[in-house]
Motif scaffolding. Structure first.
Motif, mmCIF file in Angstrom:
data_model
loop_
_atom_site.group_PDB
_atom_site.id
_atom_site.type_symbol
_atom_site.label_atom_id
_atom_site.label_comp_id
_atom_site.label_asym_id
_atom_site.label_seq_id
_atom_site.Cartn_x
_atom_site.Cartn_y
_atom_site.Cartn_z
ATOM 1 N N CYS A 84 53.192 19.285 62.828
ATOM 2 C CA CYS A 84 53.085 19.217 61.361
ATOM 3 C C CYS A 84 53.012 17.770 60.875
ATOM 4 O O CYS A 84 53.838 16.940 61.239
ATOM 5 C CB CYS A 84 54.283 19.928 60.727
ATOM 6 S SG CYS A 84 54.254 19.849 58.938
ATOM 7 N N CYS A 132 51.852 16.873 55.425
ATOM 8 C CA CYS A 132 50.900 16.515 54.368
ATOM 9 C C CYS A 132 51.148 17.329 53.098
ATOM 10 O O CYS A 132 50.753 16.921 52.010
ATOM 11 C CB CYS A 132 49.472 16.733 54.847
ATOM 12 S SG CYS A 132 49.063 18.475 55.144
ATOM 13 N N CYS A 169 49.886 22.864 52.546
ATOM 14 C CA CYS A 169 50.333 24.264 52.549
ATOM 15 C C CYS A 169 51.195 24.542 51.310
ATOM 16 O O CYS A 169 50.954 25.480 50.555
ATOM 17 C CB CYS A 169 51.103 24.569 53.829
ATOM 18 S SG CYS A 169 52.427 23.396 54.169
ATOM 19 N N CYS A 227 46.169 24.609 56.027
ATOM 20 C CA CYS A 227 46.630 23.615 57.002
ATOM 21 C C CYS A 227 45.466 22.976 57.767
ATOM 22 O O CYS A 227 44.673 23.673 58.393
ATOM 23 C CB CYS A 227 47.613 24.243 57.993
ATOM 24 S SG CYS A 227 48.208 23.004 59.161
HETATM 25 S S1 SF4 Z 1 49.478 21.906 55.775
HETATM 26 FE FE1 SF4 Z 1 51.672 22.206 55.909
HETATM 27 S S2 SF4 Z 1 52.045 22.978 57.978
HETATM 28 FE FE2 SF4 Z 1 49.996 22.043 57.953
HETATM 29 S S3 SF4 Z 1 50.318 19.948 58.575
HETATM 30 FE FE3 SF4 Z 1 50.368 19.932 56.345
HETATM 31 S S4 SF4 Z 1 52.545 20.168 55.849
HETATM 32 FE FE4 SF4 Z 1 52.324 20.738 58.011
#
Ligand code: SF4
Ligand code: SF4
Length: 434
Positions: free
Chosen positions: A303, A306, A309, A379
């Protein structure tokens, strides 16, 4: 000849790579604490995903600004590190810019010139990232789970990259031999006049050493940081889910039971479908990291924090406590805790009275999920927070009988009436007679 610098360099290199290898071993051991899962299917689709999503960054560029900047940093950082090969050879054998003596000047100049342009672009991109995080304060970087270390980690990575790129350009700018080549010093020629002839050789050596030591420190920082994704994104995408989104991994034994319950003509004494009996696990669902699959644990280490999600999660957007990013961060934190427990107890896990569900992730969080899959879709590195939520719900329902009362009522109705409503099957058509 003075071999001391070469010896110091070799020791630094060995220490840097050795410590990194030690942590990689720990990382693999921790991931293997997860349950086994068969991911040998759909090999060609998996390779395609890895090329498109991990290498091609196809999901990242769906948000064009951050996607483009990320591609610049990613490509720039990877390509510039080819330069490290020359630094290592020079460091070990006492040569200076070894490639310039084996390659034609124009080719060497082209290579270093490309690195310089990329270094400059990386500097611009990470500065924009820093501004987005710290001055514009994009909401997804300021959620509750991003306080403390996660916030600092995000900034440390940017500072590391700024410093490494600057050192690379300063190293070139102060290298008299390289500047005299008049080839490849596309950016550094503008920095060169900042350094007098007397001080330039000293600055060049200092920048050269700091650059390589900085790279070794950064390499070892990865294990403790969300930046681990630069290595793990590739295997993670390869082993990511390839079945349809929304398809849950129902247990054959439970499915068979439900089907029998819903079918008025079913024979309760019929033999269980093939595989259904073998599939009954020792424990239903997951309450701790060891109950999750190793792919889910790999997800947690990959993870990038970012928050894409969470920024698309309807539960989070409507003020519920759930954040799919936090689910992944908690899973990683607990896994690290379990790993340290094993290290401290001669390779055996000693019960610490804690678990992922309850001590890290609350029931309130997991029941807030609508199972919409928006987080999975968003994601950029194919992480599946929903699968962890489902496993924990399964544990609560099937092991603890601890579903919320609304769900318990519905499940009791299904069990008794074959439908979610509290009416006897025979009364279903009463409305027709009124
Ligand atoms: S979208 Fe969510 S689960 Fe995927 S890398 Fe980014 S923070 Fe992590
Ligand atoms: S599946 Fe659950 S966690 Fe993921 S976006 Fe939907 S509501 Fe949020």
């Amino acid at each position: 000849m003075n071999y001391l610098p070469n010896i110091i360099f070799a020791i630094a290199l060995l220490l840097g790579l050795g410590y990194f290898a030690k942590n990689v071993k720990k990382l693999v051991r921790n991931i293997k604490l997860g349950q086994d899962v068969d991911v040998s299917d759909n090999t060609s689709q998996r390779w395609k995903n890895m090329i498109n999503i991990a290498l091609g960054q196809s999901k990242l560029v769906k948000r064009p600004v951050s996607g483009f900047l990320h591609v610049v940093v990613y490509v720039g950082f990877i390509i510039i590190n080819i330069e490290v090969l020359e630094i290592i050879i020079d460091g070990l054998f006492g040569t200076h810019r070894i490639f310039s003596s084996v390659l034609p000047t124009s080719v060497y100049g082209f290579l270093i010139g490309t690195f310089e342009v990329l270094a400059f672009l990386v500097l611009v991109a990470v500065t924009v990232f820093w501004v987005r995080r710290n001055l514009i304060k994009l909401a997804r970087f300021w959620k509750d789970e991003m306080k403390g270390w996660p916030k600092n980690d995000g900034n440390f990575i940017l500072y590391f990259e700024m410093v490494l790129m600057t050192l690379f350009l300063v190293m070139n700018a102060t290298d008299g031999t390289f500047q005299e080549m008049q080839s490849g010093n596309i950016i550094s020629q503008y920095l060169a006049p900042l350094f007098s002839d007397s001080i330039a050789p000293v600055i060049e050596r200092v920048a050269w050493w700091l650059h390589i030591v900085g790279i070794l420190i950064f390499l070892n920082y990865l294990y403790f940081s969300k930046h681990l994704h630069i290595l793990l994104a590739f295997p993670n995408v390869y082993y990511g889910r390839v079945n349809n989104k929304g398809q849950l991994n129902n247990l054959a034994s439970v499915t068979a039971e439900v089907k029998m319950m819903m079918d008025p003509n079913a024979d309760p004494f019929a033999a269980a479908p093939e595989g259904a009996e073998d599939e009954v696990p020792a424990k239903f669902g997951a309450s701790d990291v060891q109950d999750l699959s190793w792919v889910q644990l790999l997800n947690a280490y990959t993870c990038t924090e970012c928050g894409r999600c969470t920024s698309e999660c309807p539960a989070n957007l409507t003020g519920k406590k759930l954040s799919p990013r936090k689910i992944m961060m908690d899973t990683r934190d607990r896994l690290e805790e379990v790993g340290k427990n094993i290290d401290a107890n001669n390779g055996e896990f000693k019960d610490d009275g804690k678990q992922l569900l309850g001590d890290y992730i609350t029931n309130e969080e997991i029941w807030a999920c609508t199972s919409c899959n928006a987080c999975v879709e968003a994601c950029p590195v194919s992480i599946d927070p929903l699968s962890i939520i489902i496993e924990m719900r399964r544990y609560l329902v099937m092991e603890q009988s601890a579903a919320p009362s609304e769900l318990n009522n519905m499940m009791t109705n299904i069990e008794n009436n074959g439908a979610p409503w509290p009416y006897n099957q025979q009364d279903r058509l009463n409305w027709k007679n009124e």
